[in-house]
Enzyme design. Sequence first.
Site, PDB file in Angstrom:
ATOM      1  N   ASP A   8      28.362  43.290  16.087  1.00 61.70           N
ATOM      2  CA  ASP A   8      27.412  44.302  16.079  1.00 61.70           C
ATOM      3  C   ASP A   8      27.547  45.166  14.932  1.00 61.70           C
ATOM      4  OD1 ASP A   8      24.746  45.835  17.419  1.00 61.70           O
ATOM      5  OD2 ASP A   8      25.804  47.544  16.306  1.00 61.70           O
ATOM      6  N   ASP A 106      21.327  43.742  12.352  1.00 62.00           N
ATOM      7  CA  ASP A 106      22.299  43.673  12.514  1.00 62.00           C
ATOM      8  C   ASP A 106      23.218  43.319  14.069  1.00 62.00           C
ATOM      9  OD1 ASP A 106      22.382  46.130  14.676  1.00 62.00           O
ATOM     10  OD2 ASP A 106      23.851  46.813  13.266  1.00 62.00           O
ATOM     11  N   GLU A 107      23.422  42.516  14.054  1.00 58.70           N
ATOM     12  CA  GLU A 107      23.500  41.507  15.976  1.00 58.70           C
ATOM     13  C   GLU A 107      23.267  40.493  15.973  1.00 58.70           C
ATOM     14  OE1 GLU A 107      22.752  42.752  20.048  1.00 58.70           O
ATOM     15  OE2 GLU A 107      21.458  43.969  18.360  1.00 58.70           O
TER      16      GLU A 107
HETATM   17  P1  TTP Z   1      22.172  50.185  15.596  1.00 63.48           P
HETATM   18  O1  TTP Z   1      23.378  48.683  15.638  1.00 63.48           O
HETATM   19  O2  TTP Z   1      21.552  50.267  16.845  1.00 63.48           O
HETATM   20  O3  TTP Z   1      22.964  51.205  14.917  1.00 63.48           O
HETATM   21  P2  TTP Z   1      23.663  51.548  14.198  1.00 63.48           P
HETATM   22  O4  TTP Z   1      24.102  49.768  13.496  1.00 63.48           O
HETATM   23  O5  TTP Z   1      23.761  52.062  13.411  1.00 63.48           O
HETATM   24  O6  TTP Z   1      25.180  51.721  14.461  1.00 63.48           O
HETATM   25  P3  TTP Z   1      25.846  51.629  15.178  1.00 63.48           P
HETATM   26  O7  TTP Z   1      25.566  49.929  15.869  1.00 63.48           O
HETATM   27  O8  TTP Z   1      27.339  51.578  14.652  1.00 63.48           O
HETATM   28  O9  TTP Z   1      25.997  52.313  16.354  1.00 63.48           O
HETATM   29  O10 TTP Z   1      21.005  49.562  14.648  1.00 63.48           O
HETATM   30  C1  TTP Z   1      21.068  48.507  13.697  1.00 63.48           C
HETATM   31  C2  TTP Z   1      20.170  49.179  12.954  1.00 63.48           C
HETATM   32  O11 TTP Z   1      18.987  49.053  13.169  1.00 63.48           O
HETATM   33  C3  TTP Z   1      20.403  50.798  12.619  1.00 63.48           C
HETATM   34  O12 TTP Z   1      21.739  50.766  10.969  1.00 63.48           O
HETATM   35  C4  TTP Z   1      19.994  51.342  12.013  1.00 63.48           C
HETATM   36  C5  TTP Z   1      18.100  50.628  12.299  1.00 63.48           C
HETATM   37  N1  TTP Z   1      17.800  51.071  13.916  1.00 63.48           N
HETATM   38  C6  TTP Z   1      16.105  52.211  13.361  1.00 63.48           C
HETATM   39  O13 TTP Z   1      16.174  52.389  11.702  1.00 63.48           O
HETATM   40  N2  TTP Z   1      15.702  52.819  13.969  1.00 63.48           N
HETATM   41  C7  TTP Z   1      16.749  52.839  15.489  1.00 63.48           C
HETATM   42  O14 TTP Z   1      16.265  54.194  16.375  1.00 63.48           O
HETATM   43  C8  TTP Z   1      18.136  52.277  15.619  1.00 63.48           C
HETATM   44  C9  TTP Z   1      18.780  52.244  17.097  1.00 63.48           C
HETATM   45  C10 TTP Z   1      18.076  51.224  14.689  1.00 63.48           C
HETATM   46 MG    MG Z   2      25.364  47.949  14.719  1.00 64.62          MG
END
Ligand code: TTP
Ligand code: MG
Length: 356
Positions: A8, A106-107
């Site tokens: 992730d 992103d995962e």
């Molecule tokens: P996440 O993997 O949940 O968040 P992140 O990568 O920004 O942070 P981390 O994993 O380090 O905690 O989500 C991936 C992307 O998806 C994030 O960069 C932006 C988008 N996203 C949104 O647009 N709205 C949201 O509510 C969430 C949770 C994520």
């Molecule tokens: Mg993330």
Amino acid sequence: MRAVIHIDMDAFFAAVEERKDPELEGRPVVVGADPRGGEGRGVVSTCNYEAREYGISSGMPIAEAYDRCPDAVYLPVDRASYAAVSERLMDRIRRTGDRFEKASIDEAYIACHDLDGFRTAVSTARELKNGIQDGHDLGCSVGVARNKTVAKIASDRDKPDGFTAVDPGTERSFLADMAVSTIPGVGSRTEERLEAMDVTTVGDLASCPEAQLREALGKHGVSIHRKARGIDPSPVGTRSERKSIGSETTFREDVEGIRGVKNFLQVLCNEVGKEVRERGIRFRTVELKLRRSDFETFTRQKTVGSPLRSGSAMYDIAERLLERFDEEESYRLVGVRVKNLRHGGLRQARLSEFVH
Ligand code: TTP
Ligand code: MG
């Protein structure tokens, strides 16, 4: 046995923005709606870890984020650029495992056979993480475990820049002290109902009698009970995308001259063409393989500028390649293979692609 790796990306949208503009380094960065000096509507998509220090998080109203940190850098969501970066990352991740599953922008999960032991999968995961950092200049967190649920929880354990491997057999103790909401599928409603049963940690859930959970929550209760015990047999998505697709055939008796080979080649191209079509793949390279009666084997290939998708286009190229061979020889095998593949199966095809 298999090992599952979950990757992730850290603060993904914000990290891509930071990579675009090195001046952002060290500053709190919020990606989302325009804050309009605190009057903005809409929400935060994500923010970097510097901004999280101010209590800003995904989904928060942008006006509230502004209240918390008016000096942060506020950037609009540039979805096209995150999608492009994501595609390159996914290609990289896909190549690392035997099976691949993209879980979000992103995962992703990959599964590796760990015939050489779990440690091999752990070093593969470590190399992947370093490769993403060095090759793409982006941070990620990685979890390695026997299954998807535990790998996902592990990757989240030590964010950002986390790396957590859960040795086989230690899943239950790894999970025991975590809040029940850590288990995927335990939302706020389930959490409340579990709390009413005095179940607040994953360990509590794991030792709760299954019958009691089934009675309270039905099938869902059984499913989260299994996960709490570190059990999750769900497979990792589809097989990794292939680099080439082909088929070959050895003739029952040697064939005299290339003319006689053509019929076999036609059948092979139809067959490979069918698979290519079914998988929604396009190709740019056609490789022909011929084995002479004396076992000497030759391959010839041709690459074209724009991707093709049909068995007949494949045959046209293969036939021209065939004509470079000696008409007088006898042959025992012919094969055709397409390479330089574009896997566009799930993508919306453009109308122009249907018009020939
Ligand atoms: P996440 O993997 O949940 O968040 P992140 O990568 O920004 O942070 P981390 O994993 O380090 O905690 O989500 C991936 C992307 O998806 C994030 O960069 C932006 C988008 N996203 C949104 O647009 N709205 C949201 O509510 C969430 C949770 C994520
Ligand atoms: Mg993330």
